[in-house]
Motif scaffolding. Structure first.
Motif, PDB file in Angstrom:
ATOM      1  N   VAL A 165      38.558  -1.693  44.359  1.00 37.89           N
ATOM      2  CA  VAL A 165      39.787  -2.132  45.068  1.00 37.89           C
ATOM      3  C   VAL A 165      40.580  -3.009  44.207  1.00 37.89           C
ATOM      4  N   ARG A 166      41.678  -2.681  43.612  1.00 34.67           N
ATOM      5  CA  ARG A 166      42.546  -3.396  42.591  1.00 34.67           C
ATOM      6  C   ARG A 166      43.906  -3.471  43.174  1.00 34.67           C
ATOM      7  N   ALA A 167      44.343  -4.679  43.182  1.00 33.32           N
ATOM      8  CA  ALA A 167      45.724  -5.144  43.550  1.00 33.32           C
ATOM      9  C   ALA A 167      46.167  -5.995  42.639  1.00 33.32           C
ATOM     10  N   HIS A 168      47.580  -5.637  42.351  1.00 30.20           N
ATOM     11  CA  HIS A 168      48.502  -6.605  41.467  1.00 30.20           C
ATOM     12  C   HIS A 168      49.780  -7.119  41.952  1.00 30.20           C
ATOM     13  N   LEU A 169      50.137  -8.468  41.832  1.00 33.88           N
ATOM     14  CA  LEU A 169      51.461  -8.862  42.604  1.00 33.88           C
ATOM     15  C   LEU A 169      52.575  -8.365  41.537  1.00 33.88           C
ATOM     16  N   VAL A 170      53.582  -7.556  42.425  1.00 36.44           N
ATOM     17  CA  VAL A 170      54.754  -6.921  41.473  1.00 36.44           C
ATOM     18  C   VAL A 170      55.472  -8.047  40.593  1.00 36.44           C
ATOM     19  N   ASP A 171      55.885  -7.556  39.599  1.00 42.82           N
ATOM     20  CA  ASP A 171      56.464  -8.685  38.622  1.00 42.82           C
ATOM     21  C   ASP A 171      55.818  -9.932  38.271  1.00 42.82           C
ATOM     22  N   SER A 172      54.539  -9.705  37.955  1.00 42.91           N
ATOM     23  CA  SER A 172      53.882 -10.850  37.535  1.00 42.91           C
ATOM     24  C   SER A 172      52.540 -10.165  37.089  1.00 42.91           C
ATOM     25  N   THR A 173      51.790 -10.968  36.326  1.00 39.84           N
ATOM     26  CA  THR A 173      50.610 -10.605  35.785  1.00 39.84           C
ATOM     27  C   THR A 173      49.369 -10.847  36.714  1.00 39.84           C
ATOM     28  N   LYS A 174      49.643 -11.442  37.828  1.00 39.16           N
ATOM     29  CA  LYS A 174      48.677 -11.485  38.897  1.00 39.16           C
ATOM     30  C   LYS A 174      47.780 -10.322  39.195  1.00 39.16           C
ATOM     31  N   GLY A 179      29.236   7.613  53.390  1.00 39.21           N
ATOM     32  CA  GLY A 179      30.311   7.758  52.864  1.00 39.21           C
ATOM     33  C   GLY A 179      31.452   6.768  53.219  1.00 39.21           C
ATOM     34  N   HIS A 180      31.159   5.644  53.922  1.00 41.43           N
ATOM     35  CA  HIS A 180      32.031   4.617  54.500  1.00 41.43           C
ATOM     36  C   HIS A 180      31.979   3.437  53.551  1.00 41.43           C
ATOM     37  N   TYR A 181      32.721   2.789  52.921  1.00 44.50           N
ATOM     38  CA  TYR A 181      32.609   1.719  52.207  1.00 44.50           C
ATOM     39  C   TYR A 181      33.698   0.426  52.729  1.00 44.50           C
ATOM     40  N   ALA A 182      33.247  -0.674  52.241  1.00 39.92           N
ATOM     41  CA  ALA A 182      33.991  -1.895  52.786  1.00 39.92           C
ATOM     42  C   ALA A 182      34.022  -2.913  51.685  1.00 39.92           C
ATOM     43  N   ALA A 183      35.151  -3.524  51.687  1.00 39.89           N
ATOM     44  CA  ALA A 183      35.283  -4.660  50.629  1.00 39.89           C
ATOM     45  C   ALA A 183      36.044  -5.769  51.462  1.00 39.89           C
ATOM     46  N   THR A 184      35.966  -6.928  50.766  1.00 40.65           N
ATOM     47  CA  THR A 184      37.043  -8.140  51.219  1.00 40.65           C
ATOM     48  C   THR A 184      37.771  -8.356  50.074  1.00 40.65           C
ATOM     49  N   LEU A 185      39.184  -8.581  50.357  1.00 43.79           N
ATOM     50  CA  LEU A 185      40.168  -8.809  49.432  1.00 43.79           C
ATOM     51  C   LEU A 185      40.870  -9.810  49.970  1.00 43.79           C
ATOM     52  N   THR A 186      40.790 -10.722  49.041  1.00 45.15           N
ATOM     53  CA  THR A 186      41.619 -12.169  49.212  1.00 45.15           C
ATOM     54  C   THR A 186      42.752 -12.347  48.044  1.00 45.15           C
ATOM     55  N   LEU A 187      44.071 -12.337  48.660  1.00 43.88           N
ATOM     56  CA  LEU A 187      45.147 -12.155  47.976  1.00 43.88           C
ATOM     57  C   LEU A 187      45.907 -13.474  47.650  1.00 43.88           C
ATOM     58  N   PRO A 188      45.827 -13.996  46.456  1.00 38.94           N
ATOM     59  CA  PRO A 188      46.002 -15.597  46.524  1.00 38.94           C
ATOM     60  C   PRO A 188      47.359 -16.070  46.644  1.00 38.94           C
ATOM     61  N   GLN A 189      48.404 -14.963  46.535  1.00 35.16           N
ATOM     62  CA  GLN A 189      49.893 -15.671  46.620  1.00 35.16           C
ATOM     63  C   GLN A 189      50.581 -14.735  47.530  1.00 35.16           C
ATOM     64  N   SER A 190      51.819 -15.137  48.010  1.00 36.07           N
ATOM     65  CA  SER A 190      52.699 -14.445  48.862  1.00 36.07           C
ATOM     66  C   SER A 190      53.624 -13.412  47.854  1.00 36.07           C
ATOM     67  N   GLY A 191      53.910 -12.532  48.526  1.00 36.03           N
ATOM     68  CA  GLY A 191      54.978 -11.578  47.834  1.00 36.03           C
ATOM     69  C   GLY A 191      54.343 -10.096  47.942  1.00 36.03           C
ATOM     70  N   LYS A 192      55.059  -9.354  47.263  1.00 36.85           N
ATOM     71  CA  LYS A 192      54.686  -7.564  47.335  1.00 36.85           C
ATOM     72  C   LYS A 192      53.458  -7.506  46.445  1.00 36.85           C
ATOM     73  N   TRP A 193      52.337  -6.951  47.124  1.00 36.85           N
ATOM     74  CA  TRP A 193      51.277  -6.426  46.045  1.00 36.85           C
ATOM     75  C   TRP A 193      50.904  -5.070  46.178  1.00 36.85           C
ATOM     76  N   GLU A 194      50.937  -4.388  45.059  1.00 38.09           N
ATOM     77  CA  GLU A 194      50.653  -2.824  45.101  1.00 38.09           C
ATOM     78  C   GLU A 194      49.198  -2.962  44.776  1.00 38.09           C
ATOM     79  N   TRP A 195      48.539  -1.943  45.351  1.00 39.87           N
ATOM     80  CA  TRP A 195      47.176  -1.715  45.294  1.00 39.87           C
ATOM     81  C   TRP A 195      46.805  -0.284  45.182  1.00 39.87           C
ATOM     82  N   ALA A 196      45.342  -0.153  44.966  1.00 35.45           N
ATOM     83  CA  ALA A 196      44.764   1.239  44.926  1.00 35.45           C
ATOM     84  C   ALA A 196      43.218   0.995  44.925  1.00 35.45           C
TER      85      ALA A 196
END
Ligand code: HEC
Length: 289
Positions: free
Chosen positions: A66-75, A88-105
């Motif tokens: 699971v990969r996420a990046h903060l839009v308009d930044s290198t985070k 076939g079911h998977y789980a992950a815990t994602l912690t996003l360190p900053q407010s803003g719009k995050w795109e992820w895939a």
């Protein structure tokens, strides 16, 4: 000459390996359990999803990223999901360190399936320890003080041999402290502020938007071309009809989306385990022309 043979041999080998991996892998549809609701910065976000090979067979043994990046930044943040629950079911815990719009895939099978962007808000300030203590310490210290005073009075009276009065104070003191302890124990330690729950006003617009997010997150967009989601996807197999200009009766779609094979037993469209609420939003999106 020898060198050329070697290079050609290597190229053929690589080609064979590459093609066979692709053939063995084919393609897969990732279906998110549910759309993440409000996401707060630095708060762990649980993500669960199914991987279905060819949109049909639950696929185990993967290490999806699971990969996420903060839009308009290198985070950016990435985490490997592990298999959890049914096949076939998977789980992950994602912690996003900053407010803003995050795109992820979610990447599995050598391809990335983009998910609807997340709006992360700053976490509310936590209740501090001193605030938590003061809310209860005043009545409790008053109580202890009062009982102490009664005790002193009682023993003074006992000293003056006023035994009945002393006994009366003792009984009152015990009663008061008993009641105090019981009520203190029954009270929650931290008085939580009443939760302000906004009455959900689901406008038609936001339901269409939610339907579009679900069309992405559930993997519909891989099998169905749609003008609203084609720009987001990185690949599509388009084995289902293009849904850009089609509309259907809501009653029919309720049956179809709940369990396509109950309508057409031989269909290639999988039953994706959608909730009734998700189905209503998807219907709004599909029929919004
Ligand atoms: C694995 C591929 C696949 C996925 C994923 C998929 N579909 Fe389909 N869908 C199909 C196929 C194939 C058909 C054609 C069904 C048939 O005629 O057998 C279809 C048909 C449909 C139809 C038309 C039904 C009809 O009677 O003509 C709708 C609407 C639809 N899908 C919506 C969705 C939605 C919404 C999602 C996501 C929640 C979704 N599909 C996910 C493959 C898929």
């Amino acid at each position: 000459m020898k060198r050329t043979t070697y290079v050609i041999g290597l190229a053929i080998l690589l080609a064979v390996v590459f093609t066979s991996t692709v053939l063995a892998g084919g393609w897969a549809v990732i279906t998110l359990d549910e759309l993440p609701g409000d996401v707060e910065a630095n708060q762990p976000l649980e993500i669960g999803f199914m991987i279905r090979q060819h949109g049909a067979t639950p696929l185990s043994g993967q290490s999806p990223v699971v990969r996420a990046h903060l839009v308009d930044s290198t985070k950016s943040v990435s985490v490997v999901a592990s298999e959890k629950g049914e096949k076939g079911h998977y789980a992950a815990t994602l912690t996003l360190p900053q407010s803003g719009k995050w795109e992820w895939a979610i990447e599995a099978f050598g391809a990335a399936q983009p998910m609807p962007a997340l709006t992360v808000v700053a976490a509310p300030a936590p209740v501090t320890e001193s605030e938590a203590v003061t809310s209860n310490s005043i009545p409790l210290s008053l109580l202890v003080g009062g009982v102490g005073l009664l005790g002193v009075l009682g023993s003074l009276l006992a000293f003056q041999r006023k035994v009945r009065w002393a006994a009366a104070f003792l009984v009152i003191g015990l009663l008061v402290s008993g009641v105090g302890f019981v009520s203190a124990a029954a009270q929650p330690r931290v008085e939580a502020a009443p939760e302000v729950k906004a009455v959900p006003v689901v406008s038609a617009d936001s339901q269409v938007e939610q339907g579009r997010d679900l069309f992405i997150a559930k993997g519909c967009m891989l099998c169905h071309s749609h003008a609203e989601t084609n720009s987001i996807r990185e690949y599509g197999v388009d084995i289902g009809p293009n849904l850009t200009n089609l509309t259907f009766g809501p009653e029919y779609l309720r049956l179809w989306l709940k369990d396509p094979s109950s309508v057409k037993p031989a269909t290639q469209m999988p039953t994706l385990g959608l909730s009734d609420e998700e189905i209503e939003s998807l219907i709004m999106f599909i029929n919004d022309k």
